[in-house]
Scaffold this motif. Structure first.
Motif, mmCIF file in Angstrom:
data_model
loop_
_atom_site.group_PDB
_atom_site.id
_atom_site.type_symbol
_atom_site.label_atom_id
_atom_site.label_comp_id
_atom_site.label_asym_id
_atom_site.label_seq_id
_atom_site.Cartn_x
_atom_site.Cartn_y
_atom_site.Cartn_z
ATOM 1 N N UNK A 1 29.588 17.981 66.436
ATOM 2 C CA UNK A 1 30.805 19.058 65.357
ATOM 3 C C UNK A 1 31.593 19.540 67.190
ATOM 4 N N UNK A 2 32.532 19.539 67.170
ATOM 5 C CA UNK A 2 33.342 19.999 68.289
ATOM 6 C C UNK A 2 32.661 21.089 68.498
ATOM 7 N N UNK A 3 33.111 21.269 70.002
ATOM 8 C CA UNK A 3 32.756 22.808 70.978
ATOM 9 C C UNK A 3 31.447 22.572 71.089
ATOM 10 N N UNK A 4 30.575 22.115 70.389
ATOM 11 C CA UNK A 4 28.844 22.367 70.668
ATOM 12 C C UNK A 4 28.730 21.670 72.450
ATOM 13 N N UNK A 5 27.610 22.734 73.047
ATOM 14 C CA UNK A 5 27.217 22.340 73.327
ATOM 15 C C UNK A 5 26.325 21.113 73.794
ATOM 16 N N UNK A 6 26.501 20.296 75.244
ATOM 17 C CA UNK A 6 26.711 18.832 75.179
ATOM 18 C C UNK A 6 24.993 18.682 75.745
ATOM 19 N N UNK A 7 24.768 19.861 76.511
ATOM 20 C CA UNK A 7 23.419 19.815 76.738
ATOM 21 C C UNK A 7 22.400 20.507 75.689
ATOM 22 N N UNK A 8 21.605 19.362 74.549
ATOM 23 C CA UNK A 8 21.894 19.613 73.572
ATOM 24 C C UNK A 8 19.876 18.293 73.857
ATOM 25 N N UNK A 9 19.086 19.388 73.495
ATOM 26 C CA UNK A 9 17.681 18.059 73.429
ATOM 27 C C UNK A 9 17.924 17.283 72.453
ATOM 28 N N UNK A 10 18.014 18.106 71.043
ATOM 29 C CA UNK A 10 18.142 17.229 69.658
ATOM 30 C C UNK A 10 19.226 18.173 68.412
ATOM 31 N N UNK A 11 19.042 16.685 67.914
ATOM 32 C CA UNK A 11 21.186 16.320 66.743
ATOM 33 C C UNK A 11 20.746 16.110 66.010
ATOM 34 N N UNK A 12 20.731 16.713 64.764
ATOM 35 C CA UNK A 12 20.460 16.282 63.475
ATOM 36 C C UNK A 12 22.520 16.394 62.815
ATOM 37 N N UNK A 13 21.777 15.625 61.955
ATOM 38 C CA UNK A 13 23.048 15.064 61.321
ATOM 39 C C UNK A 13 22.821 16.263 59.852
ATOM 40 N N UNK A 14 23.715 17.049 59.140
ATOM 41 C CA UNK A 14 23.687 17.218 58.062
ATOM 42 C C UNK A 14 24.345 16.233 57.040
ATOM 43 N N UNK A 15 23.346 16.480 55.590
ATOM 44 C CA UNK A 15 22.986 15.614 54.636
ATOM 45 C C UNK A 15 23.536 16.000 53.478
ATOM 46 N N UNK A 16 23.741 15.197 52.295
ATOM 47 C CA UNK A 16 23.897 15.223 50.939
ATOM 48 C C UNK A 16 22.740 16.279 50.541
ATOM 49 N N UNK A 17 22.591 18.073 49.513
ATOM 50 C CA UNK A 17 21.403 18.252 49.542
ATOM 51 C C UNK A 17 20.736 19.864 50.891
ATOM 52 N N UNK A 18 21.869 19.531 51.965
ATOM 53 C CA UNK A 18 21.543 20.594 52.472
ATOM 54 C C UNK A 18 22.724 21.446 52.459
ATOM 55 N N UNK A 19 21.487 23.245 52.888
ATOM 56 C CA UNK A 19 22.130 24.060 52.623
ATOM 57 C C UNK A 19 22.215 24.895 53.880
ATOM 58 N N UNK A 20 23.087 26.151 54.084
ATOM 59 C CA UNK A 20 22.835 26.198 55.219
ATOM 60 C C UNK A 20 21.255 26.821 55.807
ATOM 61 N N UNK A 21 20.959 27.301 54.856
ATOM 62 C CA UNK A 21 19.626 28.170 54.740
ATOM 63 C C UNK A 21 18.137 27.893 55.354
ATOM 64 N N UNK A 22 18.933 26.500 55.239
ATOM 65 C CA UNK A 22 17.694 25.114 55.701
ATOM 66 C C UNK A 22 17.826 24.698 57.231
ATOM 67 N N UNK A 23 19.234 25.150 57.463
ATOM 68 C CA UNK A 23 19.462 24.019 58.850
ATOM 69 C C UNK A 23 19.261 26.074 59.274
#
Length: 476
Positions: free
Chosen positions: A196-218
């Motif tokens: 995602x644009x603007x995300x801090x690149x100093x990140x230990x783990x990335x997650x790609x949003x999948x079909x069926x995900x909800x905001x509350x789950x992430x």
């Protein structure tokens, strides 16, 4: 929902996708059509999309598997290293395995694999996540969409295989190698091309949003996540070291101290006031003596409890005493009953009790069954309502006599003791049974006017308890 989607101001492509998937899974093929809208503008042209069209993307299969007759949904999921939910969802099977048997001998799509955990009956999402350092609850819920946001439906998935790693692996295609011994990222993971644009690149783990995900789950704080876009879900090291990180979550407030009046914690020693039951006595019967320690009211609800023999038995007095204290009662014991509307003396503290064995009871001679030995000087009684529960063996045990003695003193019992004991008795009948002859203790002295001889023990101690309980509950 269809009404909202038909409104150009309420239409949302994500909501439309979810609604179409919902109506498809419910086989709702008609009556739920809605209008699909382009970006809101004047003179825009809308088209109608049938509700039967599903927006669920086709599953990504990594292979196929033919279901065997001995398989069940959880055993197949465990064999294939996939979650039970993903196996069922990607193959359009019931999410509670209700129709899995119909899949026997058919080929199933194998969804992306993941590390598995078998869900137990008492598991909670927080408890399972705490067993896997580095995994968060939002991650777990995103990998296992069958659990709701608060994990309140966890009890329905006992035995299910659940993912404890991302289905198909992490965003860069492999398990992170930047974790310390405590599974905390120590170096930044390579940023994926779909970050995602603007995300801090100093990140230990990335997650790609999948079909069926909800905001509350992430993460319940996120409200605008986009499908197919990768977001940072783990800090490198301690997140508190990041610039701009705050634990307050907003402006602070000062809560003024509360003051309370002192409370008396001393143990109360005085007797609390409250309702104390006091029996309301009816007027005493004509001639009934005064100064008795206990009076009993006529009981209109149960006739048997107003019978003179029963009253004497209940209060452990003789019928001679009962008649002497209450001369208005009939001397004919077969017709003797307390009179409606009056109370009667049933216990006198200074009364002299005949010197008989404590277990012998006064009985009405007219009730003694033919075949009872004439030399009997100690009786007990049985009540009709004990039929089937208090038998000859109980009498023998209670009074330490043998069956030979019992039937010899009561020959009417000889052919079938238990059956003859209550033969012809109604529930409120009382029958004398001889339990002793030539007793060493002196017997009650019978007078020419007395209809009673000495009488044996109560059937059990429980009977006395029952009698006193019943009499203490007389209506006012």
């Amino acid at each position: 929902m269809a009404m909202q989607l038909s409104n150009p101001l309420g239409y949302d492509s994500g909501l439309a996708s979810s609604f179409a998937s919902l109506t498809s899974s419910c086989n709702a093929t008609s009556g739920y059509a809605f209008t699909s809208h382009t970006a809101y503008a004047l003179n825009s042209t809308a088209t109608t999309v049938p509700a039967s069209v599903t927006a669920t993307p086709p599953p990504t299969c990594t292979g196929s598997y033919t279901v065997q007759a001995t398989d069940d949904c959880n055993s197949v999921a465990q064999t294939l290293n996939v979650s039970t939910y993903n196996l069922l969802y990607d193959n359009n099977l019931d999410l509670y395995c209700q129709n899995f048997a119909t899949a026997v001998n058919t080929s199933l799509c194998i969804p992306p694999t993941c590390d598995l955990y078998t869900w137990q009956a008492l598991d909670t999402c927080a408890g399972v996540v705490s067993s896997y350092p580095g995994m968060t609850i939002p991650q777990f819920l995103a990998w296992n969409p069958n659990f709701n946001d608060l994990c309140q439906n966890a009890g329905g998935f006992q035995g299910y295989q659940v993912c404890v790693s991302p289905p198909g692996g992490y965003a860069n295609g492999s398990t992170p190698t930047n974790l310390s011994a405590t599974d905390v990222a120590t170096t930044a993971a390579p940023a994926p091309t779909n970050a995602a644009s603007g995300t801090n690149s100093d990140c230990g783990l990335w997650y790609t949003v999948q079909s069926g995900d909800t905001c509350g789950q992430i993460d319940s704080n996120y409200t605008n996540l986009e499908l197919g876009v990768a977001y940072c879900v783990e800090a490198v090291g301690n997140i508190a070291t990041y610039s701009g990180y705050s634990t307050s979550g907003g402006s602070s407030i000062t809560v003024p101290p509360a003051s309370f009046s002192s409370v008396n914690t001393a143990i109360q020693t005085s007797t609390p006031t409250g309702y104390a039951y006091t029996q309301s006595l009816m007027p005493t019967a004509s001639g009934t003596i005064s100064g008795c320690s206990v009076y009993a009211n006529y009981n209109a609800s149960i006739d048997a409890e107003s019978d003179c023999e029963y009253i004497a038995f209940a209060y452990q007095v003789t019928t001679d005493q009962l008649l002497a204290w209450n001369p208005s009662l009939s001397s004919n014991l077969s017709a003797c009953n307390l009179q409606d509307g009056y109370s009667f003396c049933v216990e006198q503290t200074n009364a002299t009790t005949p010197d008989t064995p404590s277990f012998c009871q006064p009985v009405n001679v007219s009730n003694i069954v033919s075949g009872t030995t004439p030399t009997c000087d100690c009786f007990t009684t049985v009540n009709g309502y004990y039929n089937g529960t208090y038998l000859c063996g109980d009498i023998e045990s209670d009074y330490s006599i043998t069956s030979t003695e019992l039937t010899a003193w009561n020959t009417w019992l000889a052919s079938d003791c238990d059956s003859n004991l209550y033969a012809g008795m109604a529930a409120d009948d009382i029958r004398p049974v001889c339990i002793g002859v030539n007793a060493t203790a002196p017997s009650q002295t019978a007078t020419t006017t007395s209809n009673f001889v000495s009488m044996g023990p109560t059937a059990t101690d429980d009977l006395l308890d029952l009698v006193y309980t019943v009499l203490s509950m007389e209506p006012e």
